[in-house]
Scaffold this active site. Structure first.
Site, PDB file in Angstrom:
ATOM      1  CG  ASP A  89     -18.620 -24.166 -13.168  1.00  0.00           C
ATOM      2  OD1 ASP A  89     -18.174 -23.012 -12.963  1.00  0.00           O
ATOM      3  OD2 ASP A  89     -17.906 -25.185 -13.134  1.00  0.00           O
ATOM      4  CG  ASN A 110     -21.549 -17.387 -14.522  1.00  0.00           C
ATOM      5  OD1 ASN A 110     -22.235 -18.088 -15.258  1.00  0.00           O
ATOM      6  ND2 ASN A 110     -21.956 -16.977 -13.328  1.00  0.00           N
ATOM      7  CD1 TRP A 161     -21.540 -17.463 -22.331  1.00  0.00           C
ATOM      8  CD2 TRP A 161     -21.122 -15.433 -21.487  1.00  0.00           C
ATOM      9  NE1 TRP A 161     -22.389 -16.567 -22.947  1.00  0.00           N
ATOM     10  CE2 TRP A 161     -22.152 -15.311 -22.445  1.00  0.00           C
ATOM     11  CE3 TRP A 161     -20.693 -14.277 -20.818  1.00  0.00           C
ATOM     12  CZ2 TRP A 161     -22.756 -14.097 -22.753  1.00  0.00           C
ATOM     13  CZ3 TRP A 161     -21.292 -13.061 -21.129  1.00  0.00           C
ATOM     14  CH2 TRP A 161     -22.311 -12.986 -22.096  1.00  0.00           C
ATOM     15  CB  THR A 167     -17.573 -22.939   2.095  1.00  0.00           C
ATOM     16  OG1 THR A 167     -17.468 -24.233   1.513  1.00  0.00           O
ATOM     17  CG2 THR A 167     -18.816 -22.908   2.960  1.00  0.00           C
ATOM     18  CG  ASN A 212     -17.272 -19.969  -5.186  1.00  0.00           C
ATOM     19  OD1 ASN A 212     -18.446 -20.251  -5.418  1.00  0.00           O
ATOM     20  ND2 ASN A 212     -16.281 -20.511  -5.894  1.00  0.00           N
ATOM     21  CD1 TRP A 213     -16.720 -18.077   1.940  1.00  0.00           C
ATOM     22  CD2 TRP A 213     -16.818 -15.884   1.537  1.00  0.00           C
ATOM     23  NE1 TRP A 213     -17.966 -17.632   2.327  1.00  0.00           N
ATOM     24  CE2 TRP A 213     -18.052 -16.284   2.096  1.00  0.00           C
ATOM     25  CE3 TRP A 213     -16.649 -14.526   1.199  1.00  0.00           C
ATOM     26  CZ2 TRP A 213     -19.103 -15.405   2.335  1.00  0.00           C
ATOM     27  CZ3 TRP A 213     -17.694 -13.648   1.425  1.00  0.00           C
ATOM     28  CH2 TRP A 213     -18.904 -14.080   1.995  1.00  0.00           C
ATOM     29  CG  LEU A 254     -21.346 -34.029  -6.768  1.00  0.00           C
ATOM     30  CD1 LEU A 254     -21.618 -35.079  -5.698  1.00  0.00           C
ATOM     31  CD2 LEU A 254     -22.664 -33.340  -7.153  1.00  0.00           C
ATOM     32  CB  SER A 255     -17.778 -28.036  -6.821  1.00  0.00           C
ATOM     33  OG  SER A 255     -17.100 -28.267  -8.039  1.00  0.00           O
TER      34      SER A 255
END
Ligand code: IPE
Ligand code: IPE
Ligand code: MG
Length: 242
Positions: A20, A22, A25, A66, A68-69, A195-196
């Protein structure tokens, strides 16, 4: 100070990582989110190298959930393209270190081109047994457990299984990768304490290592530090200290 690998008494067999940070950053550097993901791909390579060096057998990385769609289509597309280009660029390294690639998640939901490219590497590395690299793709733990419950219910309906025979092993045996041991160490980067929807069942007794480091800055040394932290943990599994 760098970690002395020889001094580590215990090496976890399986390490799972929630990659996690990105986006943050990239934002801090005035770059695009995709630039962050691209730099993050280098961290995956670094962790694979470090894991092989330390003798960790299984590495699982949470690459796409799932949930992230729901991200903007451009970012989803960018991530899928990055997956394909990373396989093209780094497949040789999997062969060099004899690492088997596996996928955990809703494979059918991925775009056809991505599935084809993945399948090629899955087939080409399937006979390696020393190390396994698992990518969680379109993965959600609640969906995985729901799917397992459905498969078990179908067996009960078909008369292959009695409800009274269902135990923890039955459930574990119907998850996506039933032959993979549970992770002993879970690492999450970028400081989020959640935990996402990642491996809820399998992480029941894992040690957690949460670091503020953003994923693109997480490299070999940071991985070794996590192993060192794991060595300092006293795992009791609900029992009392011996
Ligand atoms: C993790 O970085 C990569 C994926 C979830 C694909 P993020 O994209 O979640 O980065 P942040 O959390 O927005 O910084
Ligand atoms: C978790 O990161 C999912 C992956 C690393 C693939 P997210 O950035 O999507 O999760 P949240 O939004 O912080 O829960
Ligand atoms: Mg995130």
């Amino acid at each position: 100070m760098s970690v002395d690998l020889q001094s580590l008494q215990k090496i976890p067999r399986h390490v799972a990582l929630i990659m996690d940070g990105n986006g943050r950053w990239a934002q801090e550097r005035g770059l695009s989110r995709i630039d962050g993901h691209t730099e993050g791909a280098q961290s995956v390579r670094a962790v694979l190298r470090a894991a092989a060096q330390a003798g960790v057998e299984f590495i699982t990385v949470y690459a796409f959930s799932t949930e992230n769609w729901k991200r903007p289509p451009k970012e989803v597309e960018g991530l899928m393209k990055l997956l394909v280009s990373s396989l093209d660029a780094y497949e040789q390294e999997l062969h060099d270190s004899k690492i088997r690639l596996r996928i955990m998640g809703q494979f059918e939901r991925l775009p056809l081109l991505v599935r084809r490219r993945l399948q090629k590497t899955l087939d080409a590395t399937k006979d390696y047994t020393d190390h396994t690299f698992i990518i969680a793709l379109s993965y959600g733990s609640r969906m995985e457990i729901t799917d397992a419950a459905r498969k078990i219910a179908e067996k009960v309906k078909a008369g292959e299984l009695k409800p009274s025979d269902i135990n923890e092993q039955t459930l574990s045996g119907h998850l996506y990768l039933p032959d993979v041991p549970d992770p002993e160490l879970m690492i999450r980067t970028s400081g989020e304490l959640r935990l996402s929807n990642f491996m809820l069942w399998q992480l029941s007794y894992a040690e957690f290592h949460i670091t503020d480091t953003y994923w693109p800055d997480f490299r070999e040394e940071q991985f070794f530090q996590a192993l060192e932290a794991f060595n300092g943990r006293d795992r009791r599994y609900g029992g009392v200290k011996k």
